[in-house]
Design an enzyme around this catalytic site. Sequence first.
Site, mmCIF file in Angstrom:
data_model
loop_
_atom_site.group_PDB
_atom_site.id
_atom_site.type_symbol
_atom_site.label_atom_id
_atom_site.label_comp_id
_atom_site.label_asym_id
_atom_site.label_seq_id
_atom_site.Cartn_x
_atom_site.Cartn_y
_atom_site.Cartn_z
ATOM 1 N N HIS A 138 0.755 -1.144 0.109
ATOM 2 C CA HIS A 138 -0.106 -0.125 -0.033
ATOM 3 C C HIS A 138 0.858 1.064 0.058
ATOM 4 O O HIS A 138 0.415 2.569 0.089
ATOM 5 C CB HIS A 138 -0.912 0.055 1.177
ATOM 6 N N ARG A 160 -9.640 3.193 -7.512
ATOM 7 C CA ARG A 160 -10.954 3.351 -7.368
ATOM 8 C C ARG A 160 -11.382 4.819 -7.103
ATOM 9 O O ARG A 160 -10.663 5.354 -6.636
ATOM 10 C CB ARG A 160 -11.243 2.333 -6.162
ATOM 11 N N GLY A 297 -18.923 -4.968 -2.690
ATOM 12 C CA GLY A 297 -18.124 -4.970 -4.016
ATOM 13 C C GLY A 297 -18.852 -4.306 -5.021
ATOM 14 O O GLY A 297 -19.012 -4.984 -6.333
HETATM 15 P P1 PAP Z 1 -7.398 -3.648 1.490
HETATM 16 O O1 PAP Z 1 -6.951 -2.596 0.601
HETATM 17 O O2 PAP Z 1 -7.830 -3.327 2.882
HETATM 18 O O3 PAP Z 1 -7.162 -5.121 0.949
HETATM 19 P P2 PAP Z 1 -9.688 -3.683 -0.742
HETATM 20 O O4 PAP Z 1 -9.424 -5.264 -0.968
HETATM 21 O O5 PAP Z 1 -8.863 -2.847 -1.388
HETATM 22 O O6 PAP Z 1 -8.977 -3.833 0.954
HETATM 23 O O7 PAP Z 1 -11.139 -3.173 -0.642
HETATM 24 C C1 PAP Z 1 -11.986 -3.928 -0.277
HETATM 25 C C2 PAP Z 1 -13.421 -3.435 -1.355
HETATM 26 O O8 PAP Z 1 -12.989 -4.344 -2.300
HETATM 27 C C3 PAP Z 1 -14.574 -3.697 -0.402
HETATM 28 O O9 PAP Z 1 -15.423 -2.822 -1.210
HETATM 29 P P3 PAP Z 1 -16.859 -2.324 -0.502
HETATM 30 O O10 PAP Z 1 -16.569 -2.101 1.085
HETATM 31 O O11 PAP Z 1 -17.168 -1.110 -1.374
HETATM 32 O O12 PAP Z 1 -17.820 -3.434 -0.708
HETATM 33 C C4 PAP Z 1 -14.872 -5.151 -0.882
HETATM 34 O O13 PAP Z 1 -16.111 -5.646 -0.918
HETATM 35 C C5 PAP Z 1 -14.319 -5.173 -2.337
HETATM 36 N N1 PAP Z 1 -13.996 -6.523 -3.035
HETATM 37 C C6 PAP Z 1 -13.467 -7.402 -2.562
HETATM 38 N N2 PAP Z 1 -13.238 -8.442 -3.339
HETATM 39 C C7 PAP Z 1 -13.879 -8.103 -4.469
HETATM 40 C C8 PAP Z 1 -13.878 -8.754 -5.841
HETATM 41 N N3 PAP Z 1 -13.772 -10.093 -5.976
HETATM 42 N N4 PAP Z 1 -14.490 -8.052 -6.650
HETATM 43 C C9 PAP Z 1 -15.015 -6.797 -6.457
HETATM 44 N N5 PAP Z 1 -14.790 -6.147 -5.218
HETATM 45 C C10 PAP Z 1 -14.228 -6.800 -4.217
#
Ligand code: PAP
Length: 333
Positions: A138, A160, A297
């Site tokens: 990150h 994003r 997601g």
């Molecule tokens: P991190 O940086 O802490 O690892 P990260 O994975 O970047 O987190 O972000 C999580 C977001 O990605 C969540 O979004 P939301 O809160 O708007 O729902 C999570 O739901 C979403 N996410 C995780 N996996 C997927 C996927 N396979 N496809 C699309 N969105 C996803």
Amino acid sequence: MEQKDVPRSCLSMEGDGEDELLQTLPRERNWGGTSDLCQFQGFWCPLWVFHGLISFQKHFQAHATDLILASAPKTGTTWSKALVFAIVNRTRYGFNDNPLLTANPHDLVPFLEMDLYLNRNNLPNLEDRSDPRLLSTHVPFASLPVSIIDSGCRIVYVCRNPFDQLISHWHFTLKRSKENADHPPLPLEECFERYCKGVISFGPFWDHVLGYWKASLEKPNKVLFLKYEDLKEDAKFGHLKKLAEFLGFPFSGDEERDGVIEQVSNLCSFENLKSLEVNNIGKRKCGRQNTDFFREGKVGDWANYLTPSMAQRLNNLVEEKLAGSGLTFRLLH
Ligand code: PAP
């Protein structure tokens, strides 16, 4: 504090020097967690990551073959890790016995500063890993270890739109706060104010994206810049194909005909990953539940939370910050 104010010479300091430096850094309360943020090298670093960051900067030796997935938090990291892993390993594993079915993507593509180098007294041996090593971070581009830049290894950056990042982050910290009675959650309005001041883990958001954006313009064969929203709309898999090519594992015509791209996409889809047992049980080193990484997601969930005036203000701010860069997000509908 500007990046230049803390030169990389600080990286030659040993443990105690780090502790002293840490005491001098500006701090802010993190949105929800138990750990504050400290301002270091121009970004807001979670306190619990500080030593891991320095250790990563000091010790990591990149290989030219490394594939590094970089992102700001909550911009699609988990998803992109799954995609990169699935693409690179698609001839090694089938779709029915793929490690993604039994391991969280964060275990398969570990964070350098938050997993591998987190404990400064226990450095990882990464030399035994087979090439290409799949790693993630990150950390903003300007704070990456020099060896990553010098090695010429490839970096995939996923970003994003800031509205959804903000709301996703808020939910993430909200969940954590609820588990910690000592840290009552900050209301959305307060998190919004912090976001606008750039106070968010690894932020400001605009500095994070611009760092990698500029690098991708300067070295397009070394830094691939992807958007969560584009991946979501990738009905014809144009972005997945581009990703596979960039990684050095392009899909062949036969694979395309046989539906392999679709299989990769389905394996890594939000619905599939969220439904897996492994992602519904278990905790990460940082204390988070695997399930915390899968919420809605979706693109545009922010509209359920931000008022029109908040949205307008953030829209104006981000437009101003990104002005002249050529980088745009479809912000307001
Ligand atoms: P991190 O940086 O802490 O690892 P990260 O994975 O970047 O987190 O972000 C999580 C977001 O990605 C969540 O979004 P939301 O809160 O708007 O729902 C999570 O739901 C979403 N996410 C995780 N996996 C997927 C996927 N396979 N496809 C699309 N969105 C996803």
